[in-house]
Design a protein around this motif. Structure first.
Motif, mmCIF file in Angstrom:
data_model
loop_
_atom_site.group_PDB
_atom_site.id
_atom_site.type_symbol
_atom_site.label_atom_id
_atom_site.label_comp_id
_atom_site.label_asym_id
_atom_site.label_seq_id
_atom_site.Cartn_x
_atom_site.Cartn_y
_atom_site.Cartn_z
ATOM 1 N N SER A 40 -3.791 -6.661 -8.059
ATOM 2 C CA SER A 40 -4.834 -7.666 -8.277
ATOM 3 C C SER A 40 -5.457 -7.511 -9.653
ATOM 4 N N ASP A 41 -5.638 -8.621 -10.346
ATOM 5 C CA ASP A 41 -6.306 -8.596 -11.652
ATOM 6 C C ASP A 41 -7.800 -8.336 -11.499
ATOM 7 N N ASP A 42 -8.373 -8.712 -10.348
ATOM 8 C CA ASP A 42 -9.804 -8.528 -10.116
ATOM 9 C C ASP A 42 -10.155 -7.131 -9.614
ATOM 10 N N LYS A 47 -3.472 -4.072 -3.866
ATOM 11 C CA LYS A 47 -2.143 -4.529 -4.246
ATOM 12 C C LYS A 47 -1.436 -5.095 -3.024
ATOM 13 N N ILE A 48 -0.488 -5.991 -3.310
ATOM 14 C CA ILE A 48 0.308 -6.602 -2.260
ATOM 15 C C ILE A 48 1.778 -6.392 -2.592
ATOM 16 N N GLU A 49 2.595 -6.372 -1.553
ATOM 17 C CA GLU A 49 4.031 -6.181 -1.757
ATOM 18 C C GLU A 49 4.790 -7.207 -0.918
ATOM 19 N N ILE A 60 -4.859 -1.002 -0.002
ATOM 20 C CA ILE A 60 -6.140 -0.738 -0.660
ATOM 21 C C ILE A 60 -6.144 0.754 -0.982
ATOM 22 N N ASP A 61 -6.357 1.103 -2.243
ATOM 23 C CA ASP A 61 -6.310 2.505 -2.684
ATOM 24 C C ASP A 61 -5.014 3.182 -2.234
ATOM 25 N N GLU A 65 -2.943 -1.288 4.569
ATOM 26 C CA GLU A 65 -4.007 -1.840 5.407
ATOM 27 C C GLU A 65 -3.487 -2.869 6.411
ATOM 28 N N ASN A 66 -2.544 -3.728 6.009
ATOM 29 C CA ASN A 66 -2.008 -4.776 6.871
ATOM 30 C C ASN A 66 -0.563 -5.058 6.523
#
Length: 132
Positions: A40-42, A47-49, A60-61, A65-66
């Motif tokens: 994420s830029d924000d 992050k997503i994969e 997350i970190d 998470e999901n």
């Protein structure tokens, strides 16, 4: 008058035909280019994969998470294509009847080789990611 109508019909046919082709090309390109890990830029801790077996993972970190099943298409449930949109459909699993529909705005690689992903969530929030 008939010639003008005929010319307008031909022009409109080419116009809409080109949009459909570019949308199909976008769908094909996005299906290939979305595979990988995106930060994420924000919030760099988010992050997503996207995997090649249509699994979407949220971290997350660096903690998973999901996990969702994803698909890309020109429609998502009652959301129909307006001629441009490529939908990201997310479900808990392949058999789930509950899902959310986001829109892939663009996947772009700049002249420095940096690839970015732009998503508009179904709530209208713009999310930007950079490919890792």
């Amino acid at each position: 008058m008939k010639k003008i109508n005929l010319i307008l019909i031909i022009i409109l046919g080419f116009t809409y035909g080109c949009k459909a082709q570019s949308q199909f090309e976008n769908l094909t390109n996005y299906t290939t280019n979305i595979i990988g890990t995106w930060i994420s830029d924000d919030d760099p801790t988010h992050k997503i994969e996207f995997t090649s077996n249509n699994t979407y993972k949220v971290y997350i970190d660096n903690v998973l998470e999901n996990t969702f099943f994803y698909s890309l298409g020109t429609s998502c449930g009652t959301n129909q294509n307006n001629g441009y949109d490529i939908f990201l459909k997310l479900k808990e699993n392949e058999l789930s009847i509950d899902y959310k529909c986001d829109i892939i705005n663009n996947i772009h690689t700049d002249s420095f080789g940096v690839t970015t992903l732009s998503i508009t969530t179904e709530r209208g929030q713009l999310e930007l990611y950079t490919k890792q």
